[in-house]
Enzyme design. Structure first.
Site, mmCIF file in Angstrom:
data_model
loop_
_atom_site.group_PDB
_atom_site.id
_atom_site.type_symbol
_atom_site.label_atom_id
_atom_site.label_comp_id
_atom_site.label_asym_id
_atom_site.label_seq_id
_atom_site.Cartn_x
_atom_site.Cartn_y
_atom_site.Cartn_z
ATOM 1 N N ASP A 39 -5.725 -0.414 -1.913
ATOM 2 C CA ASP A 39 -6.415 -1.339 -2.822
ATOM 3 C C ASP A 39 -7.791 -1.756 -2.354
ATOM 4 O OD1 ASP A 39 -5.516 -2.974 -0.641
ATOM 5 O OD2 ASP A 39 -5.828 -4.717 -1.914
ATOM 6 N N PHE A 89 -14.087 3.215 4.064
ATOM 7 C CA PHE A 89 -13.055 2.535 3.281
ATOM 8 C C PHE A 89 -12.606 3.411 2.114
ATOM 9 C CE2 PHE A 89 -11.341 -0.701 0.402
ATOM 10 C CZ PHE A 89 -10.537 -1.394 1.289
ATOM 11 N N VAL A 90 -11.301 3.524 1.942
ATOM 12 C CA VAL A 90 -10.759 4.337 0.847
ATOM 13 C C VAL A 90 -9.846 3.490 -0.052
ATOM 14 C CG1 VAL A 90 -10.900 6.625 1.929
ATOM 15 C CG2 VAL A 90 -8.928 5.160 2.431
ATOM 16 N N ARG A 130 -4.924 0.322 -6.875
ATOM 17 C CA ARG A 130 -3.730 0.962 -6.292
ATOM 18 C C ARG A 130 -3.171 2.035 -7.217
ATOM 19 N NH1 ARG A 130 -2.212 -2.121 -1.863
ATOM 20 N NH2 ARG A 130 -2.387 -4.369 -2.053
ATOM 21 N N GLY A 163 0.780 -1.238 0.000
ATOM 22 C CA GLY A 163 0.000 0.000 0.000
ATOM 23 C C GLY A 163 0.809 1.284 0.000
ATOM 24 N N ASP A 215 -5.528 2.389 10.691
ATOM 25 C CA ASP A 215 -6.961 2.256 10.967
ATOM 26 C C ASP A 215 -7.110 1.990 12.472
ATOM 27 O OD1 ASP A 215 -9.550 1.096 11.203
ATOM 28 O OD2 ASP A 215 -9.551 0.450 9.134
ATOM 29 N N GLU A 261 3.735 4.040 6.136
ATOM 30 C CA GLU A 261 2.491 3.282 5.955
ATOM 31 C C GLU A 261 1.516 4.066 5.087
ATOM 32 O OE1 GLU A 261 0.797 0.755 6.006
ATOM 33 O OE2 GLU A 261 0.858 -0.421 7.844
ATOM 34 N N ASP A 262 0.624 3.357 4.420
ATOM 35 C CA ASP A 262 -0.419 4.043 3.662
ATOM 36 C C ASP A 262 -1.518 4.557 4.584
ATOM 37 O OD1 ASP A 262 -1.236 1.459 4.313
ATOM 38 O OD2 ASP A 262 -1.988 0.953 2.321
ATOM 39 N N LYS A 293 -7.219 7.080 10.544
ATOM 40 C CA LYS A 293 -8.642 7.129 10.909
ATOM 41 C C LYS A 293 -8.724 7.246 12.433
ATOM 42 C CE LYS A 293 -10.312 4.189 7.118
ATOM 43 N NZ LYS A 293 -10.777 2.827 6.766
HETATM 44 P P1 5GP Z 1 -4.955 -1.489 11.118
HETATM 45 O O1 5GP Z 1 -4.092 -2.596 11.609
HETATM 46 O O2 5GP Z 1 -4.432 -0.113 11.500
HETATM 47 O O3 5GP Z 1 -6.403 -1.669 11.543
HETATM 48 O O4 5GP Z 1 -5.006 -1.580 9.556
HETATM 49 C C1 5GP Z 1 -3.976 -1.175 8.775
HETATM 50 C C2 5GP Z 1 -4.007 -1.793 7.405
HETATM 51 O O5 5GP Z 1 -5.337 -2.093 6.983
HETATM 52 C C3 5GP Z 1 -3.466 -0.834 6.382
HETATM 53 O O6 5GP Z 1 -2.074 -0.987 6.207
HETATM 54 C C4 5GP Z 1 -4.253 -1.195 5.137
HETATM 55 O O7 5GP Z 1 -3.591 -2.237 4.452
HETATM 56 C C5 5GP Z 1 -5.567 -1.708 5.659
HETATM 57 N N1 5GP Z 1 -6.629 -0.682 5.651
HETATM 58 C C6 5GP Z 1 -7.194 -0.077 6.711
HETATM 59 N N2 5GP Z 1 -8.135 0.800 6.333
HETATM 60 C C7 5GP Z 1 -8.179 0.735 4.982
HETATM 61 C C8 5GP Z 1 -8.940 1.446 3.983
HETATM 62 O O8 5GP Z 1 -9.803 2.307 4.230
HETATM 63 N N3 5GP Z 1 -8.664 1.123 2.688
HETATM 64 C C9 5GP Z 1 -7.725 0.201 2.330
HETATM 65 N N4 5GP Z 1 -7.565 -0.027 1.022
HETATM 66 N N5 5GP Z 1 -6.992 -0.481 3.242
HETATM 67 C C10 5GP Z 1 -7.214 -0.201 4.554
#
Ligand code: 5GP
Length: 184
Positions: free
Chosen positions: A168, A161-162, A174, A54, A112, A108-109, A140
């Site tokens: 992706d 969700f984005v 992507r 990402g 969440d 990181e992209d 977020k």
């Molecule tokens: P976390 O562990 O912080 O809950 O999630 C992080 C990972 O979840 C990110 O690196 C990404 O791969 C994925 N992710 C979380 N939210 C989104 C979103 O809105 N869109 C996309 N495409 N991936 C997300």
């Protein structure tokens, strides 16, 4: 992928997404982050640890927006399937042999819940780096379950969700230059 409403919306499968952050807004913010990081890490020879897949586009722009002598390393892990979190965090693959006394910046992209990044920080800390900080394009805040310190954030966004600009939907989208938010 189908473009709708003057390219403000796209359709992928049966999901509709609306343009949320355009490329100019993203570029301008990344320039600011690059300048900030360049000041904070001057003479620290940082190591950027870029989380694939990402963060590839963000990292390419962010690193070009810095004026630092630095190293970078791509690592791999994944925690998402479709549009809902699996809650699983996988291991980091591809870390350099030694991180001892290095100033590490994880790129990181999106953050969440923060589970992925917290698990990475824990793993990295075991390698005895001088410091670990995070540069994430998106955050977020409403979903975040942890307190994140030393974080460079491009944009705080709502819990939706984005896709695009590296992010992706099941491996697709992507390559979009703008970021789109799910509508339905
Ligand atoms: P976390 O562990 O912080 O809950 O999630 C992080 C990972 O979840 C990110 O690196 C990404 O791969 C994925 N992710 C979380 N939210 C989104 C979103 O809105 N869109 C996309 N495409 N991936 C997300």
């Amino acid at each position: 992928m189908k473009e709708l409403r003057n390219r403000q919306q796209i359709q992928i499968g049966d999901r509709i997404f609306e343009k949320y952050l355009n490329r100019d807004t993203i570029r301008a913010r990344i320039q600011e982050l690059g300048r900030e990081i360049s000041i904070d890490y001057r003479d620290k020879d940082p190591l950027f640890v870029i989380v694939l897949n990402g963060a590839f586009m963000f990292a390419a722009d962010l690193l070009r927006a810095t004026s630092l002598e630095c190293e970078l390393q791509f690592v791999k892990l994944s925690s998402y399937s479709g549009t809902s979190s699996t809650g699983q965090v996988k291991q980091i693959i591809g870390l350099p042999e030694t991180l001892k006394a290095r100033h590490v910046i994880i790129v990181e992209d999106i953050v969440d819940t923060g589970k992925t990044i917290m698990s990475m920080i824990t793993d990295l800390a075991a390698h005895d780096p001088a410091s670990v900080s995070i540069a994430t394009l998106l955050l977020k805040p409403d979903c975040l379950l942890f307190e994140l310190e030393s974080t460079y954030v491009g944009f705080e966004i709502p819990d939706a969700f984005v896709i695009g600009y590296g992010l992706d939907l099941d491996g697709r989208a992507r390559n979009l230059c703008d970021i789109y938010q799910v509508v339905s």
